[in-house]
Design an enzyme around this catalytic site. Sequence first.
Site, PDB file in Angstrom:
ATOM      1  N   PHE A 372       0.806  -1.224   0.000  1.00  0.00           N
ATOM      2  CA  PHE A 372       0.000   0.000   0.000  1.00  0.00           C
ATOM      3  C   PHE A 372       0.844   1.281   0.000  1.00  0.00           C
ATOM      4  O   PHE A 372       0.472   2.282   0.645  1.00  0.00           O
ATOM      5  CB  PHE A 372      -0.968   0.001   1.196  1.00  0.00           C
ATOM      6  CG  PHE A 372      -1.567  -1.346   1.472  1.00  0.00           C
ATOM      7  CD1 PHE A 372      -2.273  -1.999   0.474  1.00  0.00           C
ATOM      8  CD2 PHE A 372      -1.393  -1.984   2.681  1.00  0.00           C
ATOM      9  CE1 PHE A 372      -2.817  -3.266   0.690  1.00  0.00           C
ATOM     10  CE2 PHE A 372      -1.924  -3.241   2.918  1.00  0.00           C
ATOM     11  CZ  PHE A 372      -2.635  -3.880   1.924  1.00  0.00           C
ATOM     12  N   CYS A 373       1.975   1.263  -0.692  1.00  0.00           N
ATOM     13  CA  CYS A 373       2.874   2.435  -0.734  1.00  0.00           C
ATOM     14  C   CYS A 373       3.250   2.889   0.672  1.00  0.00           C
ATOM     15  O   CYS A 373       3.412   4.092   0.930  1.00  0.00           O
ATOM     16  CB  CYS A 373       2.254   3.591  -1.513  1.00  0.00           C
ATOM     17  SG  CYS A 373       2.050   3.235  -3.245  1.00  0.00           S
ATOM     18  N   ALA A 374       3.370   1.916   1.571  1.00  0.00           N
ATOM     19  CA  ALA A 374       3.809   2.221   2.947  1.00  0.00           C
ATOM     20  C   ALA A 374       4.709   1.060   3.365  1.00  0.00           C
ATOM     21  O   ALA A 374       4.441   0.359   4.350  1.00  0.00           O
ATOM     22  CB  ALA A 374       2.607   2.361   3.871  1.00  0.00           C
TER      23      ALA A 374
END
Length: 423
Positions: A372-374
Amino acid sequence: MPVLLLPAATPAAPARPIPAVLGADLQVPVKGGRLVPYANLDYAASAPCLEPVSAAVAAALPAYSSVHRGAGYASQLTTERYERARHTVRAFVGARTDDAAIFTRNTTDAMNLLARCLPEGTTVVVFDTEHHASLLPWPNVVRLAPPAFPGEAIRAVDETLAEIEGPALLVVTAASNVTGELWPIAGLAHIAHRHGARIAVDAAQLVPHRRLNLAALDLDYVAFSGHKLYAPFGAGALIGRPDWLAAAEPYLLGGGAVTSVGADGEETLWSDDPEVRHEAGTPNVLGAVALAAACDALTATGWTSLVREEERLVTRLRAGIAGIEGVRELSLWGPDHPRVGIVSFTVDGLTAREAAEALSADHGIGVRDGKFCAHPFVRHLLGTSDGGCEDGTASAVRASIGIGTTDEHVDRLIEALRALATQ
Ligand SMILES: Cc1ncc(COP(=O)(O)O)c(C=O)c1O
């Protein structure tokens, strides 16, 4: 003062029913070629378009014309729509009257714009829990480990800012895009200001779910994206204190941002107004109109009914997931910490990709899988230190809800996960 071509905004009306979303009747193929109604549980990536948003864009299109440039009637009307959208979006987040509201492409763009406007020598403080949009743009950054509880976040910021000399900016997300958990932004703003620092809040996952009041919370900047706020027409916003924005080099160099351009070798004068200075080129008018229409629609509905319905659904979803052996919800601060409608989890024996693909292919359910782009945050939650982007074992599945989500969508996901977990 421009001539008012559009009717003046109407005073606050009584709360309206929750609006519908486009695509609620979308049919999708599952294995064997059968069509089933789509269960969209991927709102945190991009939310569907609200009907009033689509209607506002359709209403603006016939007079669509250039902005800030033309003397023609359509151009004046379009300019007024654009500037009125700015006013609406500013009011939606409870901005101070002197705050700048700059239309951007999205949250990533807004954070990158802010990064370019930092006074020389600014140190940025972020937690490793941030989305990459808020983790990566900063030239001089101190990264803090994920805090074990909310008070620990405030203590860590307090200690870190005490060590920093010169300008400092704390960047923090209001609601996690991984766990949905709400961050203590009021307390963090208080601590930041006590040290003479500023705070920028990534509100991408908050504003679709909760009211945000920038002035009441004493935030310096907020950033968010239209496509997560039921306005998928490609606009976002950066709203906040005008001084750093007015003093910085223009984000883009070109027409619209200048007050005068001399002959070769002579100085170019850039506008001092941040909303002009950082919006060179023809702006995304329809994106701005859509974003404002979404803000209006949510405000008209009222947060009480929106939040009540979301909490009912998210409680149902989390209770269902908690009852399935082998499915584990990810959480930084435990099951009782308040959160928005975002739930990430793992399924024993399956990679996140396998689970997400099965949910789609067998049940017509759309979720997201990955990090999740984290990346640092998901690795922390999973207790893994490895895992490139392609490593499916170091990933999770995320279900996220909003306006248009039904009990049937939630129950279908729970039943499907139960079937997957017992395979
Ligand atoms: C918390 C958060 N911040 C920032 C972003 C980046 O948003 P955008 O891709 O619209 O720039 C996202 C997108 O998922 C997000 O969830």
